[in-house]
Design an enzyme around this catalytic site. Structure first.
Site, PDB file in Angstrom:
ATOM      1  N   LEU A 140       0.855  -1.180   0.000  1.00 26.79           N
ATOM      2  CA  LEU A 140       0.000   0.000   0.000  1.00 26.79           C
ATOM      3  C   LEU A 140       0.894   1.233   0.000  1.00 26.79           C
ATOM      4  CD1 LEU A 140      -2.807  -0.841   2.614  1.00 26.79           C
ATOM      5  CD2 LEU A 140      -3.023  -0.781   0.133  1.00 26.79           C
ATOM      6  N   ASP A 141       0.382   2.324  -0.564  1.00 32.90           N
ATOM      7  CA  ASP A 141       1.140   3.567  -0.543  1.00 32.90           C
ATOM      8  C   ASP A 141       1.451   3.975   0.895  1.00 32.90           C
ATOM      9  OD1 ASP A 141       0.986   3.608  -3.263  1.00 32.90           O
ATOM     10  OD2 ASP A 141      -0.743   4.955  -3.336  1.00 32.90           O
ATOM     11  N   ARG A 142       2.491   4.762   1.030  1.00 31.16           N
ATOM     12  CA  ARG A 142       2.940   5.127   2.377  1.00 31.16           C
ATOM     13  C   ARG A 142       1.841   5.817   3.173  1.00 31.16           C
ATOM     14  NH1 ARG A 142       8.623   8.156   3.942  1.00 31.16           N
ATOM     15  NH2 ARG A 142       8.282   8.194   6.203  1.00 31.16           N
ATOM     16  N   ASN A 245      -0.845   3.382  -7.598  1.00 28.79           N
ATOM     17  CA  ASN A 245      -1.564   4.668  -7.547  1.00 28.79           C
ATOM     18  C   ASN A 245      -2.797   4.674  -8.459  1.00 28.79           C
ATOM     19  OD1 ASN A 245       0.574   5.379  -5.924  1.00 28.79           O
ATOM     20  ND2 ASN A 245       1.527   6.737  -7.414  1.00 28.79           N
ATOM     21  N   ARG A 248      -5.884   6.906  -7.223  1.00 30.23           N
ATOM     22  CA  ARG A 248      -5.521   8.325  -7.168  1.00 30.23           C
ATOM     23  C   ARG A 248      -5.394   8.922  -8.559  1.00 30.23           C
ATOM     24  NH1 ARG A 248      -0.206   7.960  -3.622  1.00 30.23           N
ATOM     25  NH2 ARG A 248      -0.245  10.229  -3.934  1.00 30.23           N
TER      26      ARG A 248
END
Length: 473
Positions: A140-142, A245, A248
């Protein structure tokens, strides 16, 4: 003690420095890291203390060390000290955790920031699993929170890789967008490509440039609106593909970036990260085959944002003079539609009499003897009916007498079929029954004939063959 110097320049491209020392000098990984920490290793004449430094073709390595000395790796600060995470579910093969926002999933090469993978490894080793190894399947993204799954065994790792590659899983996210989506549900399908700046971008449909089409991958996202708030939209997202991403980029491309996304959108005073949370992860267990579904609660920062936006909606509705909560999928009501509703309500109120105007009250109906009597006027239970003891006893003589003659019995009925006995009926069976002798009334039944060539009567003594009923199936 004599010190030894080793120099070489044939290191494979992309190899980590500690791994190359382990391969070339035939020492343990811990000894190789100890040499780096002790300052015994130089790359192109410069001292290096990074274990994971990636080597390039032609790099010169100089290692000066004492062969009889043991070089121990220096202890490093634990990366799990300030890494709060919750274990949602675990078994022998898998572990599900709730990743907080701001924590890396895996270690970064350029930074020594805490990461979730090392925090989980430290947790299990503190529990007593000294040889515990964690296998990473997805990330997962930070600054994205939510459910993550890790494999504990190679068998589970291979099964999870197959599940993620074939997209045989359910991934549900919750996000807050800036702006009001026109549709209540839909599907986004784009081709994403990674730029030189490491940012993902959507490839236009009509593009023919080879550099844009190279490396582009299909990304499919399904969404539905959960709640509409002032200037924002709360959505639920289901991923069909798992590109980097993906959520997003696709919504930012259509003019609805995620709230707080500083890469593909703008900074927000409501939240200091992108408002994206991995809420659910489900698939069939790679080892047991059972269905597994794990959910993570919404984090506190997103709950705070939703509360603030809902309060803003209440303020706007109060200023507009609207009572009650607006439905989720209800379209926006214009002033003309509001006035039309008011006029309709006024006309409806004039034509219909008010409550109690055209209908007599309950007291008036009771006074005139109409309607159901009140509870006070009803007789008490048991007053209008005699009890069981007060009822008169009834016997057979109290039954009413039967009127008319009694019907005749079957044996008294007249014979049918033209005077023939009642038991004999027309047809061949009836006539045969009349000719057949009645053995019960005519004495003993005669012996049955054995047929042509067979003796009748009892079986003689000494006859061969099994007796009747013996030895036969």
């Amino acid at each position: 003690m004599a010190r030894k110097t080793e120099t070489w320049t044939d290191a494979p491209e992309g190899t980590a420095l500690a791994a190359e020392i382990h391969r070339k000098l035939e020492v343990s990984h811990r000894q190789a890291k100890g040499l780096i920490d002790a300052g015994c290793v130089k790359v192109n004449g410069a001292e290096v203390r990074t274990h994971g430094l990636r080597l390039k073709p032609g790099d010169r390595l100089d290692v000066v060390f004492d062969p009889d000395m043991v070089y121990a790796e220096l202890p490093r600060p634990s990366k799990s000290a300030d890494s709060p995470f919750a274990v949602l579910s675990e078994d022998k093969h898998l572990v599900f955790v709730d990743k907080p926002a701001g924590l890396l999933t895996v270690p970064a090469e350029k930074h020594n920031d805490p990461c979730l993978a090392e925090a989980i490894t430290d947790l299990y080793r503190r529990r007593g699993f000294k040889r515990f190894h964690l296998f990473i399947v997805h990330r997962l993204d930070r600054f994205t929170s939510g459910v993550l799954v890790f494999a504990k065994t190679p068998e589970a790792l291979n099964g999870l890789k197959r599940i993620f590659d074939e997209h045989h899983l359910h991934r549900v996210y919750k996000a807050i967008l800036v702006g009001e989506l026109p549709e209540n549900a839909g599907t986004l399908s784009d081709r994403l490509v990674e730029r030189k700046s490491l940012r993902m971008a959507v490839v236009p449909e009509k593009t023919k440039a080879k550099h844009d089409l190279k490396g582009a991958k299909l990304a499919v996202t399904h969404y539905r609106v959960l709640e509409r708030l002032p200037g924002h939209t709360v959505i639920e997202v289901k991923l069909e593909t798992g590109r980097r991403n993906q959520i997003r980029v696709q919504f930012a491309e259509r003019g609805f970036p995620l709230l707080g996304d500083q890469v593909y959108g703008t900074k927000s005073p409501l939240i200091d990260r992108q408002a994206l949370h991995a809420e659910l992860l489900g698939f069939r267990h790679p080892v047991t085959g059972e269905g597994v579904t794990v959910t993570a609660p919404l984090p506190a920062d997103m709950e705070k944002v939703l509360k603030a936006l809902r309060n803003a909606r209440r303020v706007e509705r109060a200023e507009a003079g609207i009572k009650g909560e607006e439905a989720i999928y209800k379209p926006k009501i214009t002033e003309e539609r509001k006035l039309e509703r008011v006029r309709r309500a006024a006309r409806f109120g004039e034509d219909r009499p008010g409550r109690g105007e055209g209908r007599p009250s309950r007291e008036d109906r009771s006074a005139r003897g109409e309607g159901r009597p009140s509870r006070e006027d009803r007789p008490a239970r048991g007053e209008g009916r005699p009890s069981r003891e007060d009822r008169p006893a009834r016997g057979p003589e109290d039954r009413p007498a039967r009127s008319g003659p009694r019907p005749a019995r079957a044996e008294e009925r007249p014979p049918r079929h033209g005077g023939r006995p009642h038991a004999a009926a027309d047809g061949p069976k009836g006539r045969e029954a009349q000719r057949r002798p009645a053995f019960r009334d005519a004495g003993p039944r005669p012996a049955r004939s054995g047929g042509p060539g067979k003796p009748s009567g009892p079986r003689p003594a000494g006859a061969r063959g099994p007796a009747k009923g013996k030895g036969r199936p």
